[in-house]
Design an enzyme around this catalytic site. Structure first.
Site, PDB file in Angstrom:
ATOM      1  N   CYS A 196       0.830  -1.219   0.000  1.00 28.77           N
ATOM      2  CA  CYS A 196       0.000   0.000   0.000  1.00 28.77           C
ATOM      3  C   CYS A 196       0.859   1.263   0.000  1.00 28.77           C
ATOM      4  CB  CYS A 196      -0.933   0.019   1.206  1.00 28.77           C
ATOM      5  SG  CYS A 196      -2.051  -1.376   1.232  1.00 28.77           S
ATOM      6  N   HIS A 199      -3.739   7.046   1.726  1.00 33.04           N
ATOM      7  CA  HIS A 199      -4.036   5.749   1.097  1.00 33.04           C
ATOM      8  C   HIS A 199      -5.456   5.355   1.476  1.00 33.04           C
ATOM      9  CE1 HIS A 199      -4.189   1.604   0.148  1.00 33.04           C
ATOM     10  NE2 HIS A 199      -4.082   1.200   1.407  1.00 33.04           N
ATOM     11  N   ASN A 242     -10.112  -0.603  -1.709  1.00 30.17           N
ATOM     12  CA  ASN A 242      -8.681  -0.421  -1.457  1.00 30.17           C
ATOM     13  C   ASN A 242      -7.911  -1.009  -2.646  1.00 30.17           C
ATOM     14  OD1 ASN A 242      -6.029  -0.625  -0.608  1.00 30.17           O
ATOM     15  ND2 ASN A 242      -6.522  -1.429   1.420  1.00 30.17           N
TER      16      ASN A 242
END
Ligand code: UT7
Length: 333
Positions: free
Chosen positions: A114, A260, A290
């Protein structure tokens, strides 16, 4: 003033197939209400069979190249970030390079999950400022939907993740102004490896691929959601504060914060921790889920296209993810 790295083009691409929470209700014991309340996600994009991460990356890259109004042949280096490469090896950097017809320029693959975009941005920034490369294509892309556990057992993970890609073109700032990447801060703590990981395949097993691992579902990504949540809420504000200190800035100076997109509750906690008005925070997880390394460049491109980021805007990026890895970047747009 030392030459800074500017972003001259942004682009993103998500596969057309939208998977809603209601679609997931048909696959596992979950509800639209649970997913909305716990994550803020309403829908995400999933690829169709045969589409790989490099395919999404190439589409995003083409859009960034078009926006930068450059000839692809003038790109002199590729940096690619993903946790879901088309193949176990090589990485997607070389596939992106070949599919775009970029000759024999170098292609660096960055892991860091990520946080991959911020790690990759930091590496590309060093190359540009050192004068090593003059025009870098940085692309971050993920296809995660093809290896999620859509049974009840995997519901904590599989409802969160989506597929997509984002790209930027990086060049030295040709002008004597303060535009460009001001700072990047990168952190990691490998003590948390097994809190968010895909344990298998693992070459230290001999043989690497064993039927029992499939039977036990150990090829699926797994996480300890609460530990990830708590650490993400703490580490992202810390990384942003480090950037503020280095640049002699206050949080009030930040025009746009792009965290993020892991969970909307995390983004709101980060905003609260930093005392930044939520209107300044880019949040698109409701439509994207995500998308791991791709989440920041997708959100960045959307914010640019929506006019939320303009010439002169101070943009702060922050990420947290598997490793654990985390970091921040500050950009004067
Ligand atoms: O990019 C970084 C990667 N990951 C993340 O950032 C994720 C960070 N963690 C999170 O976002 C949250 O921890 C989750 C969204 C994963 C979970 O939210 P939570 O509020 O921490 O819920 P929980 O894990 O405490 O689970 C609460 C309940 C459990 O049931 P019991 O034990 O209370 O009966 C879970 O089994 O919710 C259950 N549950 C679900 N129920 C319906 C877990 N997943 C689901 C689901 N649908 N999809």
């Amino acid at each position: 003033m030392t030459t800074r790295t500017i972003i001259t083009g942004t682009g993103h691409y998500v596969p057309p197939r939208i998977v809603t929470n209601h679609d997931l209700e048909k696959l596992m014991d979950t509800t639209d209400q649970w997913i909305r309340e716990r994550s803020g996600i309403l829908e995400r994009h999933h690829v169709d069979a045969g589409v790989g991460t490099s395919d999404l990356a190439v589409e995003a890259a083409r859009r960034a190249i078009a926006e930068a109004q450059i000839y692809p042949a003038t790109i002199d280096f590729v940096v690619a970030a993903t946790l879901s490469p088309d193949h176990y090896f090589p990485g997607i950097g070389v596939l992106v390079q070949a599919k775009l017809g970029l000759g024999t320029i170098g292609a660096l693959d960055v892991r860091d999950q990520c946080s991959g975009f911020i790690y990759a941005l930091s590496a590309a920034d060093q190359y540009i400022r050192a004068g090593t490369y003059k025009r870098i294509l940085l692309v971050a892309a993920e296809v995660q939907s093809t290896n999620l556990d859509f049974s009840d057992q995997g519901r904590d993970m599989s409802v969160l993740f989506g597929d997509g890609a984002g790209a930027v073109i990086l060049e030295p700032n040709p002008n004597e102004d303060d535009r460009g990447i001001l700072s990047t801060h990168l952190y990691a703590d490998g003590n948390f490896v097994s809190q968010l990981w895909m344990e298998k395949p693992c070459p230290k097993d001999n043989p690497t691929f064993q039927r029992s691992f499939f039977d036990e579902g150990r090829f699926f990504p797994k996480m300890d959601g609460r530990t990830v949540f708590v650490n993400a809420c703490q580490r992202m504000p810390e990384a942003v504060r480090a950037g503020l200190v280095q640049n002699g800035l206050a949080i009030e100076d930040v025009d746009v914060l792009i965290p993020h997109q892991a969970n909307d509750r995390i983004s709101l906690m980060v905003a609260k921790g930093l005392k930044i008005p939520v209107e300044k925070v880019i949040r698109n997880i409701d439509r994207m889920g995500n998308t791991t390394a791709a989440s920041i460049p997708i959100a960045l491109d959307e914010a640019v296209k929506a006019g939320r980021i303009r010439r002169g805007s101070l943009v702060a990026l922050t990420a947290f993810g598997s490793g654990f890895t985390w970091g921040s970047a500050f950009i004067r747009w």
